[in-house]
Motif scaffolding. Structure first.
Motif, PDB file in Angstrom:
ATOM      1  N   ILE A 314     -15.914  71.901 -56.449  1.00 15.98           N
ATOM      2  CA  ILE A 314     -16.754  72.589 -57.443  1.00 15.98           C
ATOM      3  C   ILE A 314     -15.904  73.108 -58.589  1.00 15.98           C
ATOM      4  O   ILE A 314     -16.380  73.299 -59.714  1.00 15.98           O
ATOM      5  N   LEU A 315     -14.623  73.311 -58.309  1.00 14.73           N
ATOM      6  CA  LEU A 315     -13.711  73.814 -59.342  1.00 14.73           C
ATOM      7  C   LEU A 315     -13.623  72.859 -60.528  1.00 14.73           C
ATOM      8  O   LEU A 315     -13.443  73.295 -61.676  1.00 14.73           O
ATOM      9  N   GLN A 316     -13.747  71.559 -60.263  1.00  9.45           N
ATOM     10  CA  GLN A 316     -13.680  70.582 -61.362  1.00  9.45           C
ATOM     11  C   GLN A 316     -14.829  70.799 -62.342  1.00  9.45           C
ATOM     12  O   GLN A 316     -14.671  70.602 -63.548  1.00  9.45           O
ATOM     13  N   GLU A 317     -15.982  71.208 -61.851  1.00 10.87           N
ATOM     14  CA  GLU A 317     -17.135  71.448 -62.717  1.00 10.87           C
ATOM     15  C   GLU A 317     -17.034  72.780 -63.431  1.00 10.87           C
ATOM     16  O   GLU A 317     -17.567  72.943 -64.533  1.00 10.87           O
ATOM     17  N   GLN A 318     -16.360  73.746 -62.821  1.00 10.57           N
ATOM     18  CA  GLN A 318     -16.377  75.115 -63.334  1.00 10.57           C
ATOM     19  C   GLN A 318     -15.062  75.552 -63.969  1.00 10.57           C
ATOM     20  O   GLN A 318     -14.927  76.700 -64.399  1.00 10.57           O
TER      21      GLN A 318
END
Length: 472
Positions: A314-318
């Motif tokens: 999810i870090l890639q999106e955020q």
């Protein structure tokens, strides 16, 4: 000699013959004859004899005939095609739309005309032409004072398109600078609108303006102050009230209520403000606003983004919004203002959030064990490099912020963190792994305090990081 009578409207067969006979626009199947008819209808709407009306049919002026609406909406759709956009430009359609915007009181018609111009401006040649027309520029900027949200949305979209074209961006920045009322209009929209689509688009315009011109950003920051930032403190006991930052905050709250993922643009605006002293002052020197911003961002990182039950990917999106949020929090924290909300014992969950993001980052950057498709890896190489770049920026922000928090930790706060789990062995290890070797003095001082609180934990950490034991 009398002119010949007008021919009857063409039927479907005649329209097809005209298209086959060279009536089509460029390489499209759209009819020039039909488009001329629609534009002629627009001219009739704003012709002097139609605009001089009594109060009896004033209501009718605000309504758009259904047939005309359908036709002009078709033009709106068609204008996304470059051939059609160039043909509209050749036919001086922007002048027709300018006349509509200057004279029409119909919100729907105004929205569609700005929308068509917005589509046309997506093509560089036309964007330059539209931008070089001073009169059209004035009329379009005046649309920002409109009370109709759809018109405001299309106007903002058009402005963002022009500001994104390097060749004409400075023209629009200067025009906006010359119209101080635009600042008031944008602040009003951000502080009062509940239309999230409009708020996001206006935010993108502000973000682009500030990114392009720091001087304009400073002017807007100072614009809402009741006293100049450089006024001697003894002349007034009251702190200056800044309008821009509270308006940004209100917009961010409204956007978050609908979809937190759309907050990126407002977080980046706040990040841009923290790059200049006056911007930081605008945030932290107004206690209520500073507290509200801190609480909003604190809540986002502790309860919204990159949570413990989210997959690490999810870090890639955020990553971009997290970089902005943590950057602003770090700037507020480093401002050294003696505010109650900045006391670290109240903000221990921040340590937990910072370390959790760092842990997820380690997971994202791990190389896959089995890589059988080399060609796939090659095609993704550029994307991975770009991802690594953004993750590195985020990591730098996280480590600097975490080191500043570690420096402020007292014996009592460390004891509380160990007890509540924010400073467990696993989390401390993750923190050290990222802070060392660049922040070695900070880690060493923390270990000294930890020895007084939990000697066993301190010894375990020293075994995992031998360099610390030598220097402590």
């Amino acid at each position: 000699m009398d002119r010949n009578p007008s021919p009857p409207p063409p039927g479907r067969d005649q329209e097809e013959e005209e298209v086959a006979g060279g009536d089509c626009i460029g390489s499209t199947v759209y009819s020039k004859h039909w488009l001329f008819g629609v534009l002629s209808g627009l001219i009739q709407i704003v012709s002097p004899e139609n605009t001089k009306s009594s109060s009896d049919d004033e209501e009718q002026q605000t309504e758009l005939d259904e047939e005309m609406e359908n036709e002009i909406c078709r033009v709106w759709d068609m204008s996304m095609d470059e051939d059609v956009a160039l043909f509209l430009q050749e036919f001086n359609a922007p002048d027709i739309f300018m006349g509509v915007l200057a004279k029409s009181k119909c919100p729907r018609l105004r929205e569609i005309c700005v929308g068509i111009l917005g589509n046309m401006a997506c093509f560089q040649e036309i964007c330059v032409s539209i931008s070089s027309d001073k009169n059209l520029g004035q009329v379009l900027l005046h649309c920002l004072y409109d009370s109709d949200p759809p018109t405001l949305l299309e106007t903002s979209r058009l402005l963002l398109t022009c500001l994104s074209q390097a060749e004409v961006a400075s023209v629009w920045v200067e025009r906006i600078r010359e119209h101080p009322a635009i600042y008031d209009s944008i602040c009003f929209i951000m502080s009062s609108s509940t239309n999230v689509d409009l708020l996001v688009k206006v935010g993108e315009v502000v973000d682009k303006l500030f990114d392009l011109d720091e001087k304009l950003m400073l002017e807007w920051v100072r614009n809402g102050a009741t006293q100049p930032l450089d006024q001697p403190q003894e002349e007034s006991e009251e702190q200056p009230v800044f309008r821009l930052v509270p308006c940004i905050l209100e917009a961010a709250k409204q956007v978050r209520s609908e979809n937190p993922e759309w907050l990126d643009v407002y977080m980046h605006i706040l990040q841009l403000l923290t790059t200049v002293d006056d911007g930081i002052q605008a945030i932290v020197h107004c206690p209520d606003t500073g507290k509200d911003i801190w609480n909003l961002l604190f809540d986002l990182v502790c309860h919204e983004f990159c949570q413990s039950d989210d997959p690490p990917i999810i870090l890639q999106e955020q990553k971009t919004v997290l970089a902005s949020v943590f950057s602003v929090l770090s700037a507020i924290y480093a401002s050294q203002t003696e505010q109650e909300y900045l006391k670290i014992e109240k903000d221990l969950p921040l340590i937990d959030s910072l370390i959790r993001v760092l842990q997820n980052m380690e997971q994202c950057q791990k190389k896959p064990e089995n890589s059988t498709e080399s060609n796939t890896e090659e095609t993704k190489k550029t994307d991975l490099t770009q991802d690594d770049f953004h993750l590195k920026i985020l990591k730098d922000i996280l480590c600097e912020f975490l080191s500043n928090i570690f420096q402020a930790l007292t014996k009592e706060t460390v004891a509380q963190g160990v007890k509540e789990g924010q400073l467990s062995k696993q989390k401390c290890s993750s923190a050290f792994q990222n802070l060392l070797p660049f922040y070695s003095p900070v880690v060493e001082d923390f270990i000294k305090i930890l020895h007084e609180v939990d000697k066993a934990l301190a010894n375990d950490l020293e075994k995992s990081f031998p360099s610390l034991k030598v220097q402590t």
